[in-house]
Design a protein around this motif. Structure first.
Motif, PDB file in Angstrom:
ATOM      1  N   ARG A 135      16.780   0.766   6.830  1.00 15.39           N
ATOM      2  CA  ARG A 135      16.281  -0.040   5.707  1.00 15.39           C
ATOM      3  C   ARG A 135      14.942   0.489   5.199  1.00 15.39           C
ATOM      4  NH1 ARG A 135      13.847  -5.255   7.752  1.00 15.39           N
ATOM      5  NH2 ARG A 135      12.316  -3.642   8.285  1.00 15.39           N
ATOM      6  N   ASP A 136      14.038   0.807   6.108  1.00 17.99           N
ATOM      7  CA  ASP A 136      12.715   1.271   5.691  1.00 17.99           C
ATOM      8  C   ASP A 136      12.799   2.596   4.933  1.00 17.99           C
ATOM      9  OD1 ASP A 136      11.688  -0.962   6.885  1.00 17.99           O
ATOM     10  OD2 ASP A 136      11.116   0.057   8.748  1.00 17.99           O
ATOM     11  N   ILE A 137      13.656   3.511   5.406  1.00 15.69           N
ATOM     12  CA  ILE A 137      13.804   4.790   4.703  1.00 15.69           C
ATOM     13  C   ILE A 137      14.386   4.573   3.309  1.00 15.69           C
ATOM     14  CG2 ILE A 137      15.038   6.983   4.720  1.00 15.69           C
ATOM     15  CD1 ILE A 137      14.870   6.937   7.772  1.00 15.69           C
ATOM     16  N   ALA A 138      15.434   3.754   3.235  1.00 17.94           N
ATOM     17  CA  ALA A 138      16.052   3.486   1.933  1.00 17.94           C
ATOM     18  C   ALA A 138      15.097   2.736   1.008  1.00 17.94           C
ATOM     19  CB  ALA A 138      17.343   2.694   2.130  1.00 17.94           C
ATOM     20  N   LYS A 139      14.309   1.821   1.577  1.00 23.16           N
ATOM     21  CA  LYS A 139      13.356   1.062   0.760  1.00 23.16           C
ATOM     22  C   LYS A 139      12.337   1.986   0.108  1.00 23.16           C
ATOM     23  CE  LYS A 139      11.618  -2.738   2.556  1.00 23.16           C
ATOM     24  NZ  LYS A 139      11.898  -3.878   1.634  1.00 23.16           N
ATOM     25  N   GLY A 140      11.808   2.925   0.903  1.00 22.07           N
ATOM     26  CA  GLY A 140      10.811   3.830   0.352  1.00 22.07           C
ATOM     27  C   GLY A 140      11.365   4.715  -0.751  1.00 22.07           C
ATOM     28  N   GLN A 141      12.600   5.174  -0.598  1.00 17.89           N
ATOM     29  CA  GLN A 141      13.195   6.046  -1.616  1.00 17.89           C
ATOM     30  C   GLN A 141      13.673   5.255  -2.832  1.00 17.89           C
ATOM     31  OE1 GLN A 141      16.257   8.121   0.529  1.00 17.89           O
ATOM     32  NE2 GLN A 141      14.816   9.456   1.605  1.00 17.89           N
ATOM     33  N   ALA A 142      14.075   4.007  -2.623  1.00 17.66           N
ATOM     34  CA  ALA A 142      14.585   3.210  -3.739  1.00 17.66           C
ATOM     35  C   ALA A 142      13.485   2.644  -4.614  1.00 17.66           C
ATOM     36  CB  ALA A 142      15.447   2.064  -3.210  1.00 17.66           C
ATOM     37  N   ALA A 143      12.238   2.727  -4.171  1.00 18.84           N
ATOM     38  CA  ALA A 143      11.146   2.191  -4.996  1.00 18.84           C
ATOM     39  C   ALA A 143      11.062   2.906  -6.339  1.00 18.84           C
ATOM     40  CB  ALA A 143       9.821   2.326  -4.237  1.00 18.84           C
ATOM     41  N   ALA A 144      11.481   4.180  -6.390  1.00 17.62           N
ATOM     42  CA  ALA A 144      11.451   4.912  -7.654  1.00 17.62           C
ATOM     43  C   ALA A 144      12.446   4.355  -8.659  1.00 17.62           C
ATOM     44  CB  ALA A 144      11.749   6.398  -7.392  1.00 17.62           C
ATOM     45  N   LEU A 145      13.456   3.612  -8.179  1.00 17.26           N
ATOM     46  CA  LEU A 145      14.447   2.997  -9.078  1.00 17.26           C
ATOM     47  C   LEU A 145      14.012   1.617  -9.542  1.00 17.26           C
ATOM     48  CD1 LEU A 145      17.736   3.883  -7.159  1.00 17.26           C
ATOM     49  CD2 LEU A 145      16.743   5.081  -9.114  1.00 17.26           C
ATOM     50  N   GLY A 146      12.888   1.120  -9.014  1.00 15.30           N
ATOM     51  CA  GLY A 146      12.449  -0.222  -9.376  1.00 15.30           C
ATOM     52  C   GLY A 146      13.188  -1.308  -8.631  1.00 15.30           C
TER      53      GLY A 146
END
Length: 289
Positions: free
Chosen positions: A148-159
Motif C-alpha cells: 500500500r505504501d509503495i502504491a500510495k507514493g506512486q499514485a500521488a502523481a495521479l491525484g
C-alpha cells in the motif's frame, strides 16, 4: 403584436441560458468547470454552482472510495517458489485538478488501468523481497502495508490516494500443486514411519524388560522352592533318623508294611518269589506272630 412575438423567444433564450449556467454538485462527487479545456473552477462541496453558458462545461468525478481488483499474477518470492496472487485495492480521488491533468478526458478508466499497473509492480517488488513462508503465513499485514505504501507514493502523481491493499489469495500454481502435495505426503509418511519405528523400539524395550522380570521372578521362585524343598527333605530325614535311632526294629517293621501295601495292591502285576524270601520276613517270623 410583433414585439410580443420577439419578446417570447428572447425570454425563452434568456431562461435557457440562465438554466444552463446553473448546475448541481452532488455530495458524492467533485466537479471541474472547464473553459476551452482548461480548469477554471473546482467545486468540491455539494450544492448549486454557476458557469458561463456555451463557453464553459462541467466534468464530474466520483468522490467515493472505489475498489480495484487486480488480475491473478505469478510472483517469485525470495526462495524461488512461484506463487499466484490475487489482490484488490481501495482508492479515492483527492486532487481533482491533478487527476484531470493526469488522465485527461479518459477519466476513471484510464486511472484504474494506471493504478492497477502500480499495484501489480508494488506486489512484485514486495513479494520478491521475502520468502514464500512469509507470504503464505496467516499474518500478512506488514506485507500488505508495504504494498500500500509503495502504491500510495506512486499514485500521488495521479491525484489519487491508495487507502488499502489486500491480498485475497496466495496459492501455488496448478502445475506445482501435485508435486507439493506429493512432497507433503512423503514427509508425513516419513514422520509416521519414524513414529512407528520409535513405538516398536519402545515396545521391544518394554517386552524385553517384562521377559527379564519374568525370568528373574521365576528364578527367584525356583530358588526359594529348592531351598524350602531342601529344608523339608532335611527335616524329613532328621525325623526319619531320629525315629530310626529310637527304635530301629519298629522303623524296619513300618518300612516293610509300607512295601507290602504298595506291592500287594489290587490290579498290580503278579509277583513270583520264593516263600523264604526276605520280603516276607515279618509275615513268617516269630515277630509277626
Amino acid at each position: 403584436m410583433v414585439s410580443t412575438r420577439i419578446l417570447i423567444p428572447a425570454a425563452a433564450v434568456v431562461v435557457a441560458l440562465g438554466l444552463s449556467s446553473v448546475f448541481v454538485v452532488d455530495e458524492r462527487e467533485k466537479a471541474l468547470v472547464l473553459q476551452f479545456g482548461e480548469v477554471v473552477a473546482v467545486r468540491e462541496t455539494a450544492g448549486l454552482a454557476f458557469k458561463v453558458p456555451l463557453i464553459q462545461e462541467v466534468v464530474r468525478y466520483d468522490d467515493r472510495i472505489l475498489s480495484l481488483p487486480t488480475p491473478p499474477l505469478e510472483v517469485t518470492p525470495l526462495d524461488d517458489r512461484r506463487l499466484v496472487v490475487d489482490a484488490f485495492a481501495r482508492w479515492r480521488i483527492v486532487d481533482v485538478v491533478k487527476f484531470r491533468q493526469a488522465v485527461g478526458t479518459q477519466g476513471i478508466q484510464l486511472a484504474q488501468n494506471r493504478l492497477q499497473n502500480l499495484i501489480v509492480n508494488a506486489i512484485r517488488e514486495v513479494m520478491g523481497s521475502v520468502p514464500s513462508t512469509a507470504v503464505l503465513s496467516a499474518d500478512r499485514t506488514s506485507l500488505m502495508n508495504r504494498i500500500r505504501d509503495i502504491a500510495k507514493g506512486q499514485a500521488a502523481a495521479l491525484g489519487v490516494d491508495v487507502i488499502d491493499v489486500r491480498l485475497t489469495r496466495t496459492d501455488l500454481p496448478d502445475q506445482n500443486l501435485s508435486a507439493t502435495y506429493a512432497r507433503m505426503r512423503a514427509e508425513r509418511e516419513r514422520e509416521a514411519a519414524d513414529e512407528i519405528a520409535r513405538g516398536g523400539e519402545a515396545a521391544q524395550r518394554v517386552r524385553a524388560t517384562a521377559d527379564r522380570t519374568v525370568i528373574e521372578l521365576t528364578s527367584e521362585a525356583r530358588k526359594q522352592a529348592e531351598i524350602i524343598r531342601g529344608e523339608a527333605d532335611a527335616e524329613r530325614n532328621a525325623i526319619y533318623a531320629e525315629a530310626f535311632g529310637r527304635d530301629p526294629e519298629f522303623f524296619a517293621f513300618t518300612r516293610s508294611l509300607t512295601s507290602y501295601e504298595r506291592a500287594l495292591q489290587a490290579g498290580n502285576s503278579s509277583i513270583v518269589m520264593q516263600p523264604d524270601s526276605t520280603f516276607f520276613d515279618y509275615l513268617r517270623s516269630d515277630k509277626a506272630e
